[in-house]
Design an enzyme around this catalytic site. Sequence first.
Site, PDB file in Angstrom:
ATOM      1  N   CYS A   1       0.833  -1.187   0.000  1.00  0.00           N
ATOM      2  CA  CYS A   1       0.000   0.000   0.000  1.00  0.00           C
ATOM      3  C   CYS A   1       0.874   1.245   0.000  1.00  0.00           C
ATOM      4  O   CYS A   1       2.084   1.181  -0.144  1.00  0.00           O
ATOM      5  CB  CYS A   1      -0.910   0.014   1.229  1.00  0.00           C
ATOM      6  SG  CYS A   1      -1.850  -1.515   1.464  1.00  0.00           S
TER       7      CYS A   1
ATOM      8  N   ARG B   1      -4.914   1.527  -0.293  1.00  0.00           N
ATOM      9  CA  ARG B   1      -4.879   0.078  -0.125  1.00  0.00           C
ATOM     10  C   ARG B   1      -4.760  -0.676  -1.443  1.00  0.00           C
ATOM     11  O   ARG B   1      -5.513  -0.425  -2.385  1.00  0.00           O
ATOM     12  CB  ARG B   1      -6.146  -0.390   0.600  1.00  0.00           C
ATOM     13  CG  ARG B   1      -6.135  -1.875   0.939  1.00  0.00           C
ATOM     14  CD  ARG B   1      -7.428  -2.315   1.588  1.00  0.00           C
ATOM     15  NE  ARG B   1      -7.353  -3.720   2.016  1.00  0.00           N
ATOM     16  CZ  ARG B   1      -8.394  -4.451   2.350  1.00  0.00           C
ATOM     17  NH1 ARG B   1      -9.619  -3.925   2.317  1.00  0.00           N
ATOM     18  NH2 ARG B   1      -8.238  -5.707   2.717  1.00  0.00           N
ATOM     19  N   LEU B   2      -3.800  -1.585  -1.485  1.00  0.00           N
ATOM     20  CA  LEU B   2      -3.759  -2.640  -2.498  1.00  0.00           C
ATOM     21  C   LEU B   2      -4.167  -3.912  -1.777  1.00  0.00           C
ATOM     22  O   LEU B   2      -3.414  -4.463  -0.974  1.00  0.00           O
ATOM     23  CB  LEU B   2      -2.356  -2.780  -3.088  1.00  0.00           C
ATOM     24  CG  LEU B   2      -2.162  -3.900  -4.129  1.00  0.00           C
ATOM     25  CD1 LEU B   2      -3.000  -3.638  -5.366  1.00  0.00           C
ATOM     26  CD2 LEU B   2      -0.695  -4.037  -4.510  1.00  0.00           C
TER      27      LEU B   2
ATOM     28  N   GLY C   1       2.974  -3.062   3.287  1.00  0.00           N
ATOM     29  CA  GLY C   1       3.798  -4.256   3.210  1.00  0.00           C
ATOM     30  C   GLY C   1       3.017  -5.522   3.475  1.00  0.00           C
ATOM     31  O   GLY C   1       1.794  -5.564   3.312  1.00  0.00           O
ATOM     32  N   GLU C   2       3.731  -6.556   3.876  1.00  0.00           N
ATOM     33  CA  GLU C   2       3.123  -7.844   4.204  1.00  0.00           C
ATOM     34  C   GLU C   2       3.854  -8.455   5.393  1.00  0.00           C
ATOM     35  O   GLU C   2       5.091  -8.423   5.452  1.00  0.00           O
ATOM     36  CB  GLU C   2       3.216  -8.818   3.018  1.00  0.00           C
ATOM     37  CG  GLU C   2       2.502  -8.372   1.757  1.00  0.00           C
ATOM     38  CD  GLU C   2       0.990  -8.403   1.873  1.00  0.00           C
ATOM     39  OE1 GLU C   2       0.471  -9.020   2.828  1.00  0.00           O
ATOM     40  OE2 GLU C   2       0.332  -7.806   1.005  1.00  0.00           O
TER      41      GLU C   2
ATOM     42  N   SER D   1      10.017 -12.212  -6.842  1.00  0.00           N
ATOM     43  CA  SER D   1      11.210 -11.770  -7.560  1.00  0.00           C
ATOM     44  C   SER D   1      12.438 -12.474  -6.995  1.00  0.00           C
ATOM     45  O   SER D   1      12.471 -12.864  -5.825  1.00  0.00           O
ATOM     46  CB  SER D   1      11.365 -10.253  -7.410  1.00  0.00           C
ATOM     47  OG  SER D   1      12.629  -9.811  -7.853  1.00  0.00           O
TER      48      SER D   1
END
Length: 654
Positions: A2, A53-54, A80-81, A373
């Site tokens: 986000c 927000r994503l 983040g996560e 990645s």
Amino acid sequence: MCGVCGLWQPGGGDAAALRARIASMTATLAHRGPDGTGTWVDAAAGIAFGHRRLAVLDLSPHGHQPMVSADGRYLLTFNGEIYNHRSLRAALPSDTSWRGHSDTEVLLAALAHWGVPRALERLNGMFAFALWDRRDRTLVLARDRLGEKPLYYGWAGRHFLFGSELKALRAHPDWSGDVDRDVLALFLRLGHVPAPYSIHRGIRQLGPGTFATITDPSRDPALTCYWSAAAIAERGQHEAFDGDRHEAIKTLEELLRDAVALRMQADVPIGAFLSGGIDSSTIVALMQAQSRQAVRTYSIGFAEAGYDEAPRARAVAHHLGTDHTEHYVTPEEALAVIPRLPDLWDEPFADPSQIPTHLVATLARRDVTVCLSGDGGDELFGGYTRYLWAARTWKAIGWVPLSARHALASGIQRVSPHVWNGVLRPVARWLPGPLAIHHPGDRLHKASEVLIADTPVALYRRFLSHWKHPEALVHGATEPITALTDPRRWPNLGDFRALMMYLDSVGYLPDNILVKVDRATQGIGLEARVPLLDHRVYEFAWRLPLAWKLTGTIGKRPLRAIVERHVPKELIERPKMGFGVPIDHWLRGPLRDWAEALLDERRLRDEGYLQPEPIRRAWHEHLSGTRNWSYQLWDLLMFQAWLAAAPNRGPRDA
């Protein structure tokens, strides 16, 4: 993934005015979070938080931010996560009140229950967040261990501001934003702006592995390092892995398999970038081994020889059975990205691989919201050729008296590259690798500069430096100190190559590679996850003997051993390729008019930041083909393009 931002106005403020300001700041981050927006205001305290927000985990309103704790004391805005949110949830008190299943809610509960330092130690994730304690009126800013997620902070007038990108801070009405000339010189050396600096005077980046505590917004934050890469590297030397090489590879594969599995958690489609190299092939192989369906993989190709990774990626994808998508980029598509670079990167950034990175992210975003990645393998396991070249070069020249090396370098540089070209071209194919190319005279001039390095680290710094004397280009600049130039920050690792790897992991990796990946992906609302930067993998890598990672001319041996269990060796065994574009040719062709306008002598004089004479000389030498100044010119062009595009950058500082 986000975008976050916020402000603190001392003494409190009008609620409507605070809402308007935070809404304006938050709107600038819409690209980072296209799925929702939220703001929160405490007018009495003068605090305002914003969030874009994503949605990746818990797509319901229960994942909405800014988020208030169950007891109402804490307020969180988070980018983040947290990959281990499930195990953290299980470790929290059983009577914890849960509203949904988002990692944000788990993070907030962990911070409230364990406190900031202890909670941070438990997190496995990438993150940048702000936590407001309404009772104690304390603001905490925090960033993940290895610097995957960005966070800027500083002042606009009396207001303390923070945000995922500088554009959020620029949206505040009191923003000034003078260019920091000292940092500009540092940018011209490195091609990026390293933390804790920013291109704006008085604005800083929070460093990796650090949290900041602010109790008075008029004073500098108190910075606390909760995880030290230097301490980890040193400790690894004293607590070496107790086992043989085969056991080490087995342990590393188990760690990586778990790191990949954690990063495959999502409530949205997920894929992976695949170049066909060792790092990305390792990640994709471990993904496919744990997936019941074909993993979606993405790569791009270029028609220009030496820049096309697509065939290798295609072969690896076919062998692993992934659902592979590739796209051959035309020069027109690549060139069309360039006008967007100042807005996407938000401050000067001059790694030309930013272009293909953004293009492959755009390709992936058509199908998925999350992509894994392979970044980080070079720094952790010795993949960069500079580790070999720098060590060999110092061994070859270090015993020669410095005065003699200065004399030899001076003699080489007194002869023009054009003359050297005529001398060297007939025998170029028998010369060492760096000289056996086009423009050997240019390469000889550049190679001669390493002769005057007085220490191994000085030699390494010259390998990293674009402009060797950037202070001579920037009016009134004094280059600031960095981890690269401050020996007090260096761990005692014994081997020069290990020190280079460490310095890359705290400099080039977070300040260049991860900035590139973050902006290239977040610019189109894609989340990138990097399993090799799981802190457990980083810590384990430093416990392995250097000889197990780097032997002779071959680096990344542990990763090679793992990937070769899944992919035939011949598919990935190849010379290392950069993920680049032919900038040197483009500057003499389709980009020439654009570059000429930005490097115009009158323009440079009027702007007052850069010395025109050496810049114009380099430009003409590049156009003539006498020298290849593509990287150095790209630095200048990215600053000039940013300067022209950046809104509200403030008046020119005289």
